[in-house]
Design an enzyme around this catalytic site. Structure first.
Site, PDB file in Angstrom:
ATOM      1  N   SER A  90     -32.966  -6.280  57.410  1.00 30.28           N
ATOM      2  CA  SER A  90     -33.246  -4.840  57.383  1.00 30.28           C
ATOM      3  C   SER A  90     -34.180  -4.422  58.512  1.00 30.28           C
ATOM      4  O   SER A  90     -33.952  -3.403  59.174  1.00 30.28           O
ATOM      5  CB  SER A  90     -33.796  -4.413  56.020  1.00 30.28           C
ATOM      6  OG  SER A  90     -34.844  -5.246  55.621  1.00 30.28           O
ATOM      7  N   HIS A 121     -29.858 -10.324  50.610  1.00 29.43           N
ATOM      8  CA  HIS A 121     -31.156  -9.757  51.023  1.00 29.43           C
ATOM      9  C   HIS A 121     -31.714  -8.967  49.832  1.00 29.43           C
ATOM     10  O   HIS A 121     -31.866  -9.517  48.748  1.00 29.43           O
ATOM     11  CB  HIS A 121     -30.895  -8.895  52.277  1.00 29.43           C
ATOM     12  CG  HIS A 121     -32.100  -8.499  53.063  1.00 29.43           C
ATOM     13  ND1 HIS A 121     -33.342  -9.035  52.892  1.00 29.43           N
ATOM     14  CD2 HIS A 121     -32.247  -7.578  54.071  1.00 29.43           C
ATOM     15  CE1 HIS A 121     -34.198  -8.479  53.739  1.00 29.43           C
ATOM     16  NE2 HIS A 121     -33.555  -7.580  54.467  1.00 29.43           N
ATOM     17  N   HIS A 141     -34.930 -19.295  50.926  1.00 31.12           N
ATOM     18  CA  HIS A 141     -35.376 -18.304  51.918  1.00 31.12           C
ATOM     19  C   HIS A 141     -35.114 -18.845  53.318  1.00 31.12           C
ATOM     20  O   HIS A 141     -35.172 -20.063  53.540  1.00 31.12           O
ATOM     21  CB  HIS A 141     -36.872 -17.993  51.758  1.00 31.12           C
ATOM     22  CG  HIS A 141     -37.247 -16.697  52.390  1.00 31.12           C
ATOM     23  ND1 HIS A 141     -37.611 -16.596  53.710  1.00 31.12           N
ATOM     24  CD2 HIS A 141     -37.275 -15.438  51.889  1.00 31.12           C
ATOM     25  CE1 HIS A 141     -37.866 -15.330  53.989  1.00 31.12           C
ATOM     26  NE2 HIS A 141     -37.663 -14.604  52.907  1.00 31.12           N
ATOM     27  N   ARG A 198     -45.347 -13.312  46.895  1.00 25.41           N
ATOM     28  CA  ARG A 198     -45.004 -12.079  46.180  1.00 25.41           C
ATOM     29  C   ARG A 198     -44.519 -12.437  44.780  1.00 25.41           C
ATOM     30  O   ARG A 198     -44.793 -11.742  43.800  1.00 25.41           O
ATOM     31  CB  ARG A 198     -43.939 -11.295  46.969  1.00 25.41           C
ATOM     32  CG  ARG A 198     -44.418 -10.897  48.359  1.00 25.41           C
ATOM     33  CD  ARG A 198     -43.301 -10.371  49.236  1.00 25.41           C
ATOM     34  NE  ARG A 198     -42.298 -11.388  49.526  1.00 25.41           N
ATOM     35  CZ  ARG A 198     -41.194 -11.171  50.254  1.00 25.41           C
ATOM     36  NH1 ARG A 198     -40.975  -9.979  50.781  1.00 25.41           N
ATOM     37  NH2 ARG A 198     -40.333 -12.143  50.468  1.00 25.41           N
ATOM     38  N   ASP A 255     -37.610 -11.939  44.894  1.00 25.00           N
ATOM     39  CA  ASP A 255     -36.712 -11.291  43.945  1.00 25.00           C
ATOM     40  C   ASP A 255     -36.599 -12.008  42.605  1.00 25.00           C
ATOM     41  O   ASP A 255     -35.988 -11.491  41.671  1.00 25.00           O
ATOM     42  CB  ASP A 255     -35.320 -11.140  44.575  1.00 25.00           C
ATOM     43  CG  ASP A 255     -35.367 -10.230  45.789  1.00 25.00           C
ATOM     44  OD1 ASP A 255     -36.089  -9.220  45.725  1.00 25.00           O
ATOM     45  OD2 ASP A 255     -34.713 -10.535  46.793  1.00 25.00           O
TER      46      ASP A 255
END
Ligand code: HAX
Length: 423
Positions: A233, A263, A309, A318, A364
């Protein structure tokens, strides 16, 4: 008072000087090379981009302007926006000034709602969100001033104005998409007295008696803000912006990349996966049952969403921040418990399978379970939340790139025949 604009005006001449010196002294030095494998492998590991807002270390994860993410999880999204842009955290006055600007510009033009209302009922929330941003392109200050003959040295100023106006509107647009797409009733107007993240929670209209959803939204919108310059992105957005397409064009383009399942859409896929597990076992399975379920999915040629990843080689900080939030705020939630169990089960399985270079969870893997617990059960919406936050990183990088006079992006491609002859 050192406003965002004043701080950037003071710093940009030094940044320009630094880059000019660097190019004069080291312009022809080599920082990377490209193998045939990398040319066919998504350019993984090729160092050919500059991004000063943040960096991703394989062992530590996201580092924002030199600060490891887990050291700053307490700050507001507006503070991280200021940090991305300037390299400093704002003082109280500068923060208030930025918050005032975001509140001033958070109203969304009526024609955007008309367009969203007219879209097919089964449109994906990301399609609606990205369309809304593109629809607003006519608002671009950069576009208008460029047409009027804006000096190159001042490009960043108009991009900054667009950046603030666009970021200001995104929670309102996101919440509007949520209410229109999932038939939640009339849209809820922004509350100008609330901070950016809390206002988003308010406009969603989900019950939040203890204010925990507001806390979660502040954390969520802070954690997803940026992830250096080479992810799909960011790279897409920056490439579009390098043609001097304004931030409305560029952010919409970048977010179309975030909408891919490898993504940003992985957060939707991930919760779907966790709910599938819950429904399959009628609740929380044992570790052994879970292990078999994960193997069965891998053997059917599918990825485990939320794991792996391209750059990270450690549990994503995160993810860690979300797990900590969950431990503090959720008790005995089966969906969150499955997410925690997957963290025990998946990495050893992926290691045993031996394909994924990073067996650890990414951002995620946990976020969806928290949103689900606090009442946002429509998981096709989750990537919109990611987008609201990630737009801050995209526009910050655009401001800096225009300030540094970065040219249009144009790497060289070669044919397979060329590689056969020359490699
Ligand atoms: N499950 C199963 N297999 C996986 C895997 C996973 N979670 N992660 C990687 N692999 C496989 C790859 O598919 C690849 O297989 P092939 O050789 O058969 O093609 C192999 O392991 C090597 O891949 P890699 O080098 O480790 O990973 P990549 O850099 O190519 O891809 C991805 C990184 C994130 C796309 C990948 O790990 C993946 O597909 N993960 C699941 C989807 C996901 O969680 N995406 C979100 C990432 C975070 C993000 O950007 N959020 O926006």
């Amino acid at each position: 008072m050192a406003t965002l604009y004043d701080t950037l005006s003071a710093k940009i001449p030094d940044w320009r000087y630094e880059v000019k010196q660097l190019l004069e002294e080291k312009g022809d030095n080599i920082i990377s090379q490209v193998t045939v494998k990398q040319a066919y492998g998504g350019m993984r590991g090729v160092k050919a981009l500059v991004c000063d807002t943040s960096s991703v270390s394989p062992e530590t994860g996201l580092i924002i302007r030199g600060r490891p993410l887990l050291d700053i999880t307490n700050i507001l999204p507006e503070e991280v926006f200021y940090l991305l842009l300037t390299g400093d955290l704002p003082n109280e006055e500068a923060l208030k000034d930025l918050q005032d600007q975001l509140a001033e510009h958070n109203d969304v033009p009526g024609y955007v709602w008309d367009v969203l209302e007219a879209m097919p009922e089964d449109s994906h929330p990301m399609t609606m969100f990205d369309t809304a941003i593109l629809t607003m392109e006519r608002e671009s200050i950069f576009h208008r001033r460029y047409d009027e003959g804006l000096h190159k040295q001042d490009f960043w100023k108009a991009i900054l104005e667009d950046a603030i106006r666009l970021v200001a509107k995104l929670p309102n647009i996101g919440a509007g998409v949520y209410r229109i797409r999932f038939k939640k009733g009339p849209r809820i107007e922004p509350d100008k007295s609330l901070d950016w993240g809390a206002n988003f929670a308010h406009m969603l209209g989900i019950e939040d008696p203890n204010g925990i959803l507001k806390k979660l939204m502040r954390l969520y919108l802070m954690l997803h803000c940026d992830h250096e310059g080479g992810n799909v992105s960011a790279f897409s957005a920056l490439t579009v912006a390098s043609a001097l397409s304004d931030p409305y064009y560029a952010v919409s383009a970048g977010l179309n990349g975030l909408a891919g399942p490898l993504h940003g859409l992985a957060n939707q896929e991930c919760l779907k996966f966790v709910l599938e597990i819950r429904d399959h076992f009628g609740g929380v399975p044992s570790n052994e049952e879970l292990r078999q379920f994960v193997w069965d999915r891998l053997n059917s040629g599918r990825v485990i969403p939320g794991y792996g990843h391209a750059v990270l080689r450690c549990p994503d900080p995160r993810f860690t921040a979300f797990i900590e939030f969950g431990k503090q705020n959720i008790h005995d939630d089966p969906v969150f418990t499955i997410v925690q169990k997957l963290f025990d089960v998946v990495p050893p399985v992926l290691k045993e399978q031996g394909k994924a270079k990073n067996p650890w969870p990414n951002v995620d893997a946990a976020s969806g379970s928290l949103l689900y617990h606090f009442g946002m059960t429509e998981f096709s919406f989750y990537t919109v939340l990611f987008s609201i936050s990630r737009a801050m990183g995209m526009v910050s990088q655009m401001v800096i790139n225009r300030a540094l006079g970065m040219p249009i992006t144009r790497p060289k491609s070669v044919t397979t025949d060329w590689i056969k002859k020359n490699a």
